[in-house]
Design a protein around this motif. Sequence first.
Motif: not given
Length: 231
Positions: A3-14, A87-89, A27-32
């Motif tokens: 899980c190497s993606v850092k908190t706050g990193k932008k992936i597309g619009d998320y 991108v999932l609900e 891997v699954c990430f919780l994103a906003l």
Amino acid sequence: MMCSVKTGKKIGDYTVASCIGKGRYGVCFLALDPDGKKVILKKFRARMWKKNKNANHYEAVILSGLEHPAVPELLGVINNRQGYYFVLEYKEGLTLEQWLFDRKKIFTSGEIYRIGSQMFEVLEYLHGRNVVHGDISVANVTDDGEKISLLDFGLARYADGENIRFSLDYARAANVILYLLYSGYDGKGSRPWHEELPLTGEQREFLKKLLEPEEQFRDTGTVRHEFEKIF
């Protein structure tokens, strides 16, 4: 995959909030999203994506054809230099695995009835559309105390009556129920489940039928009604 993606990193619009799970396929990430709404970003391991290139479409195709409150909606796909993502609900609640092993929760008979009834209701919906989930487990069912959700359709396929049958989901659902039943068992666990769990004869036979590889029920509605009658 770490899980190497850092908190706050932008992936597309998320914007990534946290890493919530990893497995063989990714891997699954919780994103906003831009409005601050929670979503799940499911990133696929590049090697596994290439290895399974002829089957990768199933999850997206199947999810796109489903509309049920217990099934995460497929909101979109991201394909860029950072990787390939669904991108999932986001579904509220902890997985049953987290309730059992992290929270050490003991499920009451009423809770087992509610979870089992809801689980078979979702399966009745899926099977009515010829969809076999294929990977029902305590890790792929969430519960918020009122309602469940069924996650991870990565192994979902359309039933063919031969290699892909509804009985696969029945057997895996039975295992989930057994996990819940064992949460309140304080014995040594040295005997087979059908000998040591305090079940009625009807409950024991019902679970045995669910675990059979061959179809033992007329349809999934029958399974749900039998469960609700004897549990």
